[in-house]
Design an enzyme around this catalytic site. Structure first.
Site, PDB file in Angstrom:
ATOM      1  N   CYS A 271     -18.154  24.036   9.607  1.00 57.36           N
ATOM      2  CA  CYS A 271     -18.781  22.718   9.644  1.00 57.36           C
ATOM      3  C   CYS A 271     -19.640  22.574  10.896  1.00 57.36           C
ATOM      4  O   CYS A 271     -19.121  22.303  11.985  1.00 57.36           O
ATOM      5  CB  CYS A 271     -17.687  21.647   9.614  1.00 57.36           C
ATOM      6  SG  CYS A 271     -18.316  19.974   9.747  1.00 57.36           S
TER       7      CYS A 271
ATOM      8  N   CYS B  15     -19.667  19.197  12.572  1.00 54.42           N
ATOM      9  CA  CYS B  15     -18.467  18.944  13.373  1.00 54.42           C
ATOM     10  C   CYS B  15     -18.509  19.700  14.695  1.00 54.42           C
ATOM     11  O   CYS B  15     -18.106  19.175  15.726  1.00 54.42           O
ATOM     12  CB  CYS B  15     -17.213  19.395  12.622  1.00 54.42           C
ATOM     13  SG  CYS B  15     -17.154  18.892  10.909  1.00 54.42           S
ATOM     14  N   ASP B  16     -18.950  20.942  14.664  1.00 56.73           N
ATOM     15  CA  ASP B  16     -18.694  21.825  15.811  1.00 56.73           C
ATOM     16  C   ASP B  16     -19.926  22.316  16.563  1.00 56.73           C
ATOM     17  O   ASP B  16     -19.784  22.986  17.595  1.00 56.73           O
ATOM     18  CB  ASP B  16     -17.894  23.052  15.327  1.00 56.73           C
ATOM     19  CG  ASP B  16     -16.517  22.648  14.819  1.00 56.73           C
ATOM     20  OD1 ASP B  16     -16.027  21.575  15.224  1.00 56.73           O
ATOM     21  OD2 ASP B  16     -15.938  23.389  14.015  1.00 56.73           O
TER      22      ASP B  16
END
Ligand SMILES: Cc1cc2nc3c(=O)[nH]c(=O)nc-3n(C[C@H](O)[C@H](O)[C@H](O)COP(=O)(O)OP(=O)(O)OC[C@H]3O[C@@H](n4cnc5c(N)ncnc54)[C@H](O)[C@@H]3O)c2cc1C
Length: 327
Positions: A153, A156-157
């Site tokens: 993701c 997300c990261d």
């Protein structure tokens, strides 16, 4: 109590176990952010509610080291802590979450029947919040490095890879989106794809080709990930020449597909060609009284905040649906 008598809110709060003798107002399948938010809203609306979870309470986010994108936590929070907070808040309103997998769902004469190892749960409405799973990178070290450099993701990261070198594995639209997004953070992005050409939309491909930070590695598959405690190198192999090459990377983003956990309802509701559940604005599926939220649906953004928002909408919609049954 008759078979379909409501459990009543008091019962739902006190009982930690499954009751098979009564019909719950709402049965929520999956205790991730979406399901637990639905539980908070359903509980506060004084609907008798059961949440059934097959694995671990908190859902997918609990595997994430750090979450910086969920509002209310200015310093960020670990995925595990966030999941635990969701659990506590939901249990305040609905009582203990039931650790039981749902193995089947059917609807008969206006009631839902959910199969579990402990018997059949009856409910007037169902919120399905079973999430989806990314197809894992086919390398032997996947589990060792998941969350330690291997991610699925970019939204997300990506921020954890500022000025670092990363690799994206995949060649479809999602993979190219991930690569373009990552190129805003990382100083270099390798895009590794097993075929000689990308599968993504032409416009996306043009954007990738024009991006000086993205380097394509075509006809290549990942074979090994090396590192001490975190990802340090990705070994790829050319599928035609079988020559191997080592890329020095800090992160690897898998984007080779996702598997929505929609098996349970595949014969009950409309799905997209990728197996995601179609819902309307109220999060209702094509089957009345069956709602779906979060990553298992065809939502354009798979994040905690969107799953939570879906859960809130679904619980309120379920309440309206139940009321409509009574009139
Ligand atoms: C490594 C990683 C990092 C991430 N970082 C972020 C981030 O920083 N910010 C962010 O917003 N999002 C992040 N995400 C995405 C986020 O985790 C998901 O979007 C979110 O968890 C989706 O919530 P959900 O409730 O739809 O599903 P899930 O969280 O996937 O929960 C579904 C639950 O249903 C259960 N279940 C499935 N089938 C059954 C069954 N038959 N019976 C009972 N239970 C069942 C599963 O065990 C699971 O607990 C990250 C994801 C990953 C993998």
């Amino acid at each position: 109590m008759s078979e379909f008598e409501s459990t009543g809110i008091g019962d739902a709060v006190e009982k930690e176990d499954i009751r098979t003798d009564v019909a719950y107002d709402v049965a929520i399948v999956g205790a991730g952010p979406g399901g637990l938010t639905a539980a908070i809203y359903a509980g506060r609306a004084r609907l008798s509610t059961i949440v059934l979870e097959k694995h671990s309470i908190g859902g997918l986010i609990t595997v994430s080291d750090w979450v910086d994108s969920f509002p209310g936590f200015p310093e960020g929070i670990s995925g595990e802590d966030l999941g635990e907070r969701f659990r506590k808040q939901a249990e305040r309103f609905i009582g203990q979450i039931s650790l039981n997998a749902v193995t089947s769902i059917r609807k008969e004469a206006g009631r839902f029947y959910l199969g579990t190892e402990r018997g059949e749960v009856k409910a007037k409405s169902v919120v399905l919040s079973t999430g989806s799973e990314p197809v894992k990178l086919p390398v032997p070290e996947e589990e060792k490095f998941r969350g330690k450099g291997i991610s699925y993701c970019a939204t997300c990261d990506a921020a954890f890879f500022k000025n670092k070198i990363v690799s994206v594995v995949g060649g479809g639209d999602a993979a190219l989106h991930e690569a373009l997004y990552l190129s805003k953070f990382a100083r270099k992005v390798f895009l590794v794809h097993r075929r000689g050409e990308l599968r993504a939309a032409q416009m996306l491909q043009e954007e990738v080709f024009a991006n000086p930070s993205i380097e394509l590695k075509l006809n290549a598959i990942p074979v090994n990930v090396l590192g001490d405690r975190k990802v340090e190198e990705l070994v790829i192999e050319n599928v035609q020449t079988h020559q191997q090459e080592t890329l020095h990377v800090d992160g690897i983003f898998g984007s080779i597909g996702e598997k929505p956990n929609s098996e349970l309802v595949k014969d009950l509701v409309e799905l997209t060609d990728k197996g995601l559940i179609k819902t309307d604005a109220n999060k209702e599926t094509s089957l009345k009284g069956l709602f779906a939220v979060g990553d298992v649906t065809d939502t354009p953004l798979k994040q905690v905040i969107t799953a939570c928002a879906d859960g809130a909408i679904a619980a309120v919609s379920a309440e309206q649906y139940i009321r409509s049954l009574e009139t």
